[in-house]
Design an enzyme around this catalytic site. Structure first.
Site, mmCIF file in Angstrom:
data_model
loop_
_atom_site.group_PDB
_atom_site.id
_atom_site.type_symbol
_atom_site.label_atom_id
_atom_site.label_comp_id
_atom_site.label_asym_id
_atom_site.label_seq_id
_atom_site.Cartn_x
_atom_site.Cartn_y
_atom_site.Cartn_z
ATOM 1 N N SER A 136 0.863 -1.181 0.000
ATOM 2 C CA SER A 136 0.000 0.000 0.000
ATOM 3 C C SER A 136 0.898 1.229 0.000
ATOM 4 O O SER A 136 2.013 1.201 0.524
ATOM 5 C CB SER A 136 -0.859 0.021 1.271
ATOM 6 O OG SER A 136 -1.456 1.300 1.437
ATOM 7 N N TYR A 150 -1.724 -1.270 10.292
ATOM 8 C CA TYR A 150 -1.808 -1.646 8.874
ATOM 9 C C TYR A 150 -0.655 -0.985 8.106
ATOM 10 O O TYR A 150 0.070 -1.654 7.365
ATOM 11 C CB TYR A 150 -3.164 -1.212 8.310
ATOM 12 C CG TYR A 150 -3.301 -1.381 6.814
ATOM 13 C CD1 TYR A 150 -3.541 -2.632 6.256
ATOM 14 C CD2 TYR A 150 -3.201 -0.282 5.955
ATOM 15 C CE1 TYR A 150 -3.666 -2.786 4.873
ATOM 16 C CE2 TYR A 150 -3.336 -0.428 4.595
ATOM 17 C CZ TYR A 150 -3.570 -1.678 4.052
ATOM 18 O OH TYR A 150 -3.690 -1.821 2.685
HETATM 19 N N1 LIG Z 1 -8.678 -0.891 -1.224
HETATM 20 C C1 LIG Z 1 -7.684 -0.060 -0.945
HETATM 21 O O1 LIG Z 1 -7.900 1.165 -0.781
HETATM 22 C C2 LIG Z 1 -6.272 -0.588 -0.875
HETATM 23 C C3 LIG Z 1 -5.231 0.357 -0.899
HETATM 24 C C4 LIG Z 1 -3.920 -0.079 -0.836
HETATM 25 C C5 LIG Z 1 -3.649 -1.441 -0.737
HETATM 26 N N2 LIG Z 1 -4.696 -2.343 -0.715
HETATM 27 C C6 LIG Z 1 -4.337 -3.760 -0.597
HETATM 28 O O2 LIG Z 1 -4.859 -4.462 -1.706
HETATM 29 C C7 LIG Z 1 -5.038 -5.843 -1.351
HETATM 30 C C8 LIG Z 1 -6.406 -6.299 -1.804
HETATM 31 O O3 LIG Z 1 -7.393 -5.570 -1.080
HETATM 32 P P1 LIG Z 1 -8.775 -5.103 -1.728
HETATM 33 O O4 LIG Z 1 -8.777 -3.618 -1.725
HETATM 34 O O5 LIG Z 1 -9.031 -5.811 -2.992
HETATM 35 O O6 LIG Z 1 -9.782 -5.544 -0.567
HETATM 36 P P2 LIG Z 1 -10.936 -6.656 -0.525
HETATM 37 O O7 LIG Z 1 -11.901 -6.447 -1.633
HETATM 38 O O8 LIG Z 1 -11.440 -6.624 0.871
HETATM 39 O O9 LIG Z 1 -10.168 -8.011 -0.791
HETATM 40 C C9 LIG Z 1 -9.345 -8.607 0.187
HETATM 41 C C10 LIG Z 1 -9.053 -10.028 -0.234
HETATM 42 O O10 LIG Z 1 -8.171 -10.622 0.740
HETATM 43 C C11 LIG Z 1 -8.699 -11.859 1.131
HETATM 44 N N3 LIG Z 1 -8.303 -12.190 2.497
HETATM 45 C C12 LIG Z 1 -8.412 -11.442 3.615
HETATM 46 N N4 LIG Z 1 -7.949 -12.131 4.680
HETATM 47 C C13 LIG Z 1 -7.542 -13.331 4.222
HETATM 48 C C14 LIG Z 1 -6.988 -14.498 4.832
HETATM 49 N N5 LIG Z 1 -6.745 -14.560 6.162
HETATM 50 N N6 LIG Z 1 -6.677 -15.561 4.049
HETATM 51 C C15 LIG Z 1 -6.933 -15.526 2.721
HETATM 52 N N7 LIG Z 1 -7.447 -14.460 2.092
HETATM 53 C C16 LIG Z 1 -7.759 -13.383 2.838
HETATM 54 C C17 LIG Z 1 -10.217 -11.720 0.981
HETATM 55 O O11 LIG Z 1 -10.805 -12.995 0.745
HETATM 56 P P3 LIG Z 1 -11.630 -13.857 1.806
HETATM 57 O O12 LIG Z 1 -12.334 -12.907 2.726
HETATM 58 O O13 LIG Z 1 -12.563 -14.665 0.936
HETATM 59 O O14 LIG Z 1 -10.608 -14.705 2.472
HETATM 60 C C18 LIG Z 1 -10.310 -10.885 -0.293
HETATM 61 O O15 LIG Z 1 -10.247 -11.706 -1.433
HETATM 62 C C19 LIG Z 1 -4.814 -5.913 0.162
HETATM 63 O O16 LIG Z 1 -3.503 -6.403 0.428
HETATM 64 C C20 LIG Z 1 -4.936 -4.469 0.600
HETATM 65 O O17 LIG Z 1 -4.210 -4.214 1.792
HETATM 66 C C21 LIG Z 1 -5.978 -1.944 -0.785
#
Ligand SMILES: NC(=O)c1ccc[n+]([C@@H]2O[C@H](COP(=O)([O-])OP(=O)(O)OC[C@H]3O[C@@H](n4cnc5c(N)ncnc54)[C@H](OP(=O)(O)O)[C@@H]3O)[C@@H](O)[C@H]2O)c1
Length: 262
Positions: A136, A150
């Site tokens: 991130s 985080y």
């Molecule tokens: N959205 C933002 O603003 C943002 C910004 C910067 C970075 N990111 C990063 O981008 C990545 C993806 O996030 P996203 O924004 O796409 O959020 P999201 O839609 O909430 O997706 C998160 C994913 O992680 C999986 N997950 C969470 N805990 C897990 C566990 N213990 N084991 C296996 N899978 C797990 C969830 O699947 P299940 O619940 O089915 O396990 C889901 O597929 C993350 O690393 C996040 O930190 C996001």
């Protein structure tokens, strides 16, 4: 046999789901991981390929090893491994409990450590491969205080990624190690993490473009096709980093001024 076999965690929603659909349209062999099987299968059905789904909890090393083994059973090799799973929390440093601290470190940081140790020996054996850690922007510039642990965990992801890359550079020049730093992306992340707190000192980014999961995924697709060490997904980020490291105190004060004038 597909030209590229890609394994990714966190494929059941958000950035991972968008990436799975885009790589499916490019005919990657896909191995998709997350905990929620129904959601994972729905995404797999949207990829237009015979994506393999493996229910995986990334906080368990054995689950990641099983994920790798199922990919190797199906395709005989892995070309790209994306450590994308993660979640956030809304909690200032002084309000964090021990349990919350450990939970975020486990899912954000330790999962990436497990993923790296799981797939890198395979890449070393083949002399090629691409590891991508989705971090991130808050891992580079910790400017949202209520994302405390985080941000700290993502900083450690950036650091571990760089250490691994330098370790492999001389002996394995065709093993690529990349970190991706999205800004604010419109996904379920923000519901899982809990609400953004009302703007506090240092907590405002000012006008910030919110990216879609598809936009971020398209940049990761380009990264797979043209590997680089670090990728900011939003163009204005690099400039913010410059300002931050030039004078942290001045940067924080300018954010606070912007916050109080909002
Ligand atoms: N959205 C933002 O603003 C943002 C910004 C910067 C970075 N990111 C990063 O981008 C990545 C993806 O996030 P996203 O924004 O796409 O959020 P999201 O839609 O909430 O997706 C998160 C994913 O992680 C999986 N997950 C969470 N805990 C897990 C566990 N213990 N084991 C296996 N899978 C797990 C969830 O699947 P299940 O619940 O089915 O396990 C889901 O597929 C993350 O690393 C996040 O930190 C996001």
């Amino acid at each position: 046999m597909p030209d590229t076999v890609t394994v990714m965690t966190g494929a059941s929603s958000g950035i991972g789901a968008a990436l799975a659909r885009q790589l499916g349209s490019k005919e990657h062999g896909l191995v998709l991981a997350a905990r929620r099987e129904k959601e994972l299968r729905l995404v797999a059905n949207q990829t237009g390929t015979h994506a393999v789904c493996v229910v995986t909890d990334v906080t368990h090393r054995r689950d990641l090893e099983r994920l790798r083994d199922q990919a190797l059973d199906r395709y005989g090799r892995v070309d790209v491994w994306v450590n994308n799973a993660g979640r956030g929390i809304t909690r200032p440093v002084m309000e964090l409990t021990d349990q919350e601290f450990d939970d975020i470190v486990n899912v954000v940081l330790k999962s990436v450590f497990y993923g790296m140790q799981t797939i890198i020996p395979h890449f070393q054996e083949r002399g090629q491969g691409h590891l991508i850690n989705v971090s991130s922007f808050l891992g580079r510039v910790p400017l949202v205080p209520y994302r405390s642990i985080y941000s700290a965990s993502k900083s450690a992801v950036n650091s571990l990624t760089a250490s691994l890359r330098m370790d492999l550079n001389a002996s394995y020049p065709r093993v690529h190690v990349s970190v991706v730093m999205p800004g604010i992306v419109d996904t379920n992340f923000h519901n899982v993490a809990g609400p953004s707190l009302p703007v506090r000192a240092g907590g405002s980014l000012g006008p910030t473009k919110v990216e879609s999961a598809d936009e971020v995924a398209a940049k990761i697709v380009s990264l797979i096709e043209h590997p680089v060490a670090e990728l900011y997904t939003s163009p204005s980020q690099a400039e913010l980093v410059q300002r931050y490291y030039n004078d942290v105190r001045q940067f924080e004060e300018s954010l606070a001024r912007r916050t109080s004038s909002n």
